[in-house]
Design a protein around this motif. Structure first.
Motif, PDB file in Angstrom:
ATOM      1  N   UNK A 196      83.301  43.138  40.353  1.00  0.00           N
ATOM      2  CA  UNK A 196      83.912  41.541  39.316  1.00  0.00           C
ATOM      3  C   UNK A 196      85.188  40.984  39.909  1.00  0.00           C
ATOM      4  N   UNK A 197      85.182  41.501  40.697  1.00  0.00           N
ATOM      5  CA  UNK A 197      86.203  40.798  41.048  1.00  0.00           C
ATOM      6  C   UNK A 197      85.648  39.885  42.727  1.00  0.00           C
ATOM      7  N   UNK A 198      85.323  40.720  43.526  1.00  0.00           N
ATOM      8  CA  UNK A 198      84.282  40.588  44.422  1.00  0.00           C
ATOM      9  C   UNK A 198      82.869  39.452  44.463  1.00  0.00           C
ATOM     10  N   UNK A 199      82.351  39.537  43.230  1.00  0.00           N
ATOM     11  CA  UNK A 199      81.671  38.733  42.609  1.00  0.00           C
ATOM     12  C   UNK A 199      82.311  37.156  42.145  1.00  0.00           C
ATOM     13  N   UNK A 200      83.603  37.155  41.836  1.00  0.00           N
ATOM     14  CA  UNK A 200      83.815  36.165  41.450  1.00  0.00           C
ATOM     15  C   UNK A 200      84.635  35.375  42.877  1.00  0.00           C
ATOM     16  N   UNK A 201      84.818  36.166  43.809  1.00  0.00           N
ATOM     17  CA  UNK A 201      85.111  35.372  44.955  1.00  0.00           C
ATOM     18  C   UNK A 201      83.834  35.187  45.859  1.00  0.00           C
ATOM     19  N   UNK A 202      82.652  35.819  45.600  1.00  0.00           N
ATOM     20  CA  UNK A 202      81.130  35.624  45.891  1.00  0.00           C
ATOM     21  C   UNK A 202      80.896  34.151  45.974  1.00  0.00           C
ATOM     22  N   UNK A 203      81.577  34.461  44.449  1.00  0.00           N
ATOM     23  CA  UNK A 203      80.940  32.107  44.218  1.00  0.00           C
ATOM     24  C   UNK A 203      81.621  31.239  44.277  1.00  0.00           C
ATOM     25  N   UNK A 204      83.149  31.657  44.583  1.00  0.00           N
ATOM     26  CA  UNK A 204      83.883  30.645  45.034  1.00  0.00           C
ATOM     27  C   UNK A 204      83.641  30.419  46.656  1.00  0.00           C
ATOM     28  N   UNK A 205      83.665  31.325  47.501  1.00  0.00           N
ATOM     29  CA  UNK A 205      83.357  31.133  48.938  1.00  0.00           C
ATOM     30  C   UNK A 205      82.159  30.648  48.951  1.00  0.00           C
ATOM     31  N   UNK A 246      87.896  37.498  49.657  1.00  0.00           N
ATOM     32  CA  UNK A 246      86.531  39.186  50.025  1.00  0.00           C
ATOM     33  C   UNK A 246      86.693  40.077  50.135  1.00  0.00           C
ATOM     34  N   UNK A 247      87.082  39.034  52.203  1.00  0.00           N
ATOM     35  CA  UNK A 247      87.169  40.419  52.960  1.00  0.00           C
ATOM     36  C   UNK A 247      87.818  41.747  53.309  1.00  0.00           C
ATOM     37  N   UNK A 248      89.324  40.626  52.592  1.00  0.00           N
ATOM     38  CA  UNK A 248      90.060  41.457  52.557  1.00  0.00           C
ATOM     39  C   UNK A 248      90.574  43.037  51.869  1.00  0.00           C
ATOM     40  N   UNK A 249      89.854  42.304  50.828  1.00  0.00           N
ATOM     41  CA  UNK A 249      89.214  43.084  49.454  1.00  0.00           C
ATOM     42  C   UNK A 249      88.402  44.186  49.903  1.00  0.00           C
ATOM     43  N   UNK A 250      87.561  43.641  50.330  1.00  0.00           N
ATOM     44  CA  UNK A 250      86.218  44.427  50.783  1.00  0.00           C
ATOM     45  C   UNK A 250      86.842  45.552  51.903  1.00  0.00           C
ATOM     46  N   UNK A 251      87.303  45.085  52.820  1.00  0.00           N
ATOM     47  CA  UNK A 251      87.996  46.350  53.627  1.00  0.00           C
ATOM     48  C   UNK A 251      88.781  46.743  53.038  1.00  0.00           C
ATOM     49  N   UNK A 252      89.710  47.002  52.118  1.00  0.00           N
ATOM     50  CA  UNK A 252      91.016  47.612  52.043  1.00  0.00           C
ATOM     51  C   UNK A 252      90.445  48.285  50.554  1.00  0.00           C
ATOM     52  N   UNK A 253      89.628  47.838  49.339  1.00  0.00           N
ATOM     53  CA  UNK A 253      89.226  48.774  48.464  1.00  0.00           C
ATOM     54  C   UNK A 253      87.943  49.445  48.143  1.00  0.00           C
ATOM     55  N   UNK A 254      86.731  48.907  49.060  1.00  0.00           N
ATOM     56  CA  UNK A 254      85.998  49.243  49.273  1.00  0.00           C
ATOM     57  C   UNK A 254      85.475  50.596  49.927  1.00  0.00           C
ATOM     58  N   UNK A 255      84.932  51.543  49.297  1.00  0.00           N
ATOM     59  CA  UNK A 255      84.663  53.075  49.350  1.00  0.00           C
ATOM     60  C   UNK A 255      83.645  52.849  49.836  1.00  0.00           C
ATOM     61  N   UNK A 256      83.558  53.851  50.735  1.00  0.00           N
ATOM     62  CA  UNK A 256      82.009  53.962  51.867  1.00  0.00           C
ATOM     63  C   UNK A 256      80.809  54.338  50.448  1.00  0.00           C
TER      64      UNK A 256
END
Length: 229
Positions: free
Chosen positions: A81-90, A105-115
């Motif tokens: 949900x957070x990534x979706x909101x950031x994607x819209x804002x981007x 988005x890039x920072x959260x994606x890199x730090x929090x998204x598992x493989x």
């Protein structure tokens, strides 16, 4: 003058002696069979308890895996949900807002998204691109769900199988206990037959005891033997 009592004939005396011997032998056989059935029942009780303990431990461990997977699922749901909101804002018309959102988005994606979640996101993006009329969530990806809950499902299935096997042992133990009771009744009747003097009564009691014993013995014979260990 009163006539003396006529002594028992040798044939009748021999028959009674043999009948008493047969009753004594039957007492021994039924005692051995009763001990066997009782011992087997105790062994099946032990196996039942062991299976219930193992099954319960596995079920507890499986529940722990489920809670762990569900917690990760909730966290990933919030992350999506957070990534979706950031994607819209981007995609905002304001360059500053768009750049800031993309950086977050890039920072959260890199730090929090598992493989596993990343693969699910890529799968959802491909599905949404191929079928724009429907929306596919990464959280619905089967491989992703299997990663989170596959261990729980496998262990829960093992626990259910072990407990079900324990139920089978319990059923066999109950049947052996019933057979032990029947043999004990046969033992009682044979014990009475061994002390009564009337031949007719001895034969009736012995016949009933043998019938009960044979029934219990046949039922016991159909129950698989279980050894120590």
């Amino acid at each position: 003058m009163t006539e003396p009592a006529t002594p028992s004939t040798p044939t009748r005396s021999l028959f009674n002696d043999r009948l008493e011997l047969i009753v004594a032998i039957l007492l021994g056989l039924v005692s051995i069979a009763t001990a066997y059935a009782s011992f087997q029942s105790a062994l099946y009780d032990g196996k039942m308890t062991q299976n219930y303990t193992i099954g319960s431990n596995k079920a507890t461990e499986a529940e722990s895996l489920y809670l762990e997977g569900n917690q990760q699922y909730v966290q990933d749901s919030q992350l999506i949900n957070q990534l979706t909101d950031l994607s819209i804002d981007s995609e905002s018309s304001d360059p500053a807002i768009a750049a800031s959102a993309q950086a977050k988005y890039d920072t959260i994606y890199f730090q929090s998204v598992s493989p596993e979640l990343e693969s699910a996101i890529q799968w959802a993006d491909a599905q949404n691109e191929a079928d724009p009329e429907l929306w596919y969530s990464p959280l619905d990806n089967e491989d992703y769900l299997d990663h989170l809950f596959g261990g729980y499902q496998d262990l829960k299935a093992e626990a259910d199988a072990v407990i079900q096997e324990g139920d089978g042992f319990n059923d066999l133990s109950d049947r052996l206990t019933l057979n032990t009771v029947l043999m004990a009744i046969a033992l009682f009747l044979l014990g009475v037959a061994a002390v009564v003097r009337a031949t007719r009564t001895k034969l009736i009691l012995g016949g009933v005891a043998v019938a009960i014993f044979l029934t219990a013995a046949i039922l016991t014979a159909f129950i698989p033997f279980v050894g120590l260990g």
